[in-house]
Design an enzyme around this catalytic site. Structure first.
Site, PDB file in Angstrom:
ATOM      1  CG  ASP A 117      -2.007  -1.026   1.174  1.00  0.00           C
ATOM      2  OD1 ASP A 117      -2.442  -1.367   0.056  1.00  0.00           O
ATOM      3  OD2 ASP A 117      -2.446  -1.490   2.234  1.00  0.00           O
ATOM      4  CG  ASP A 133      -6.573  -1.491  -1.810  1.00  0.00           C
ATOM      5  OD1 ASP A 133      -6.740  -2.711  -1.997  1.00  0.00           O
ATOM      6  OD2 ASP A 133      -5.713  -1.033  -1.033  1.00  0.00           O
TER       7      ASP A 133
END
EC number: 3.4.23.36
Length: 154
Positions: A117, A133
């Site tokens: 991330d 995402d």
């Protein structure tokens, strides 16, 4: 659905996967875990994190569960994407985005045992996330818009 439209939706999924994996590779190559770099002041930063859970790091370390959920989700999305009974451009675009996002994160889980991330919104208190995402989120929103406002008219 024509083969050309099928190919178009697969290209959308592939572009999500490629963009996701390229940015993740850039982050891993140029950042250490926890490093932060402002991209657009007050709006967007890159912050490198390794997430071995799902959204908000729930079910941390449950890789077998994530593998099974990912495989099942990929199968369901492909079924609806290529089933002639469910045909609408908005619906199919949403599914293509979801498919690309699921596969993008699944690649990380298979290869690394965690998801990379890096995207941080600086103007709101929100978790750090990645392109996959984002694609999943936007795709689900498009599917819901179709289901709530359009599907009864089709």
């Amino acid at each position: 659905m024509s083969k050309a439209k099928q190919a178009l939706y697969l290209i959308v999924s592939l572009l999500v996967i490629i963009a996701d994996q390229l940015l993740k590779n850039y982050i891993v190559t140029n950042f250490k875990i926890g490093d932060e770099k402002t991209i657009i002041p007050g709006v967007l930063s890159f912050t490198y994190l390794q997430n071995d859970g799902a959204a908000w790091n729930i079910f941390s370390g449950q890789m077998i569960l994530f593998y099974l959920i990912s495989i099942a989700a990929i199968a369901v999305v492909i079924y609806y994407l290529f089933n002639p009974k469910y045909k609408n451009g908005l619906f199919d675009t949403g599914l293509a985005l979801v498919l690309g996002g699921i596969i993008g994160n699944f690649i990380d889980r298979l290869h690394l045992k965690y998801v990379i991330d890096m995207l941080q919104l600086d103007f709101i208190q929100f978790n750090i996330f990645n392109i996959a995402d984002s694609a999943i989120t936007v795709g689900i929103i498009l599917v819901f818009i179709y289901l709530i406002f359009i599907s009864e008219k089709d």
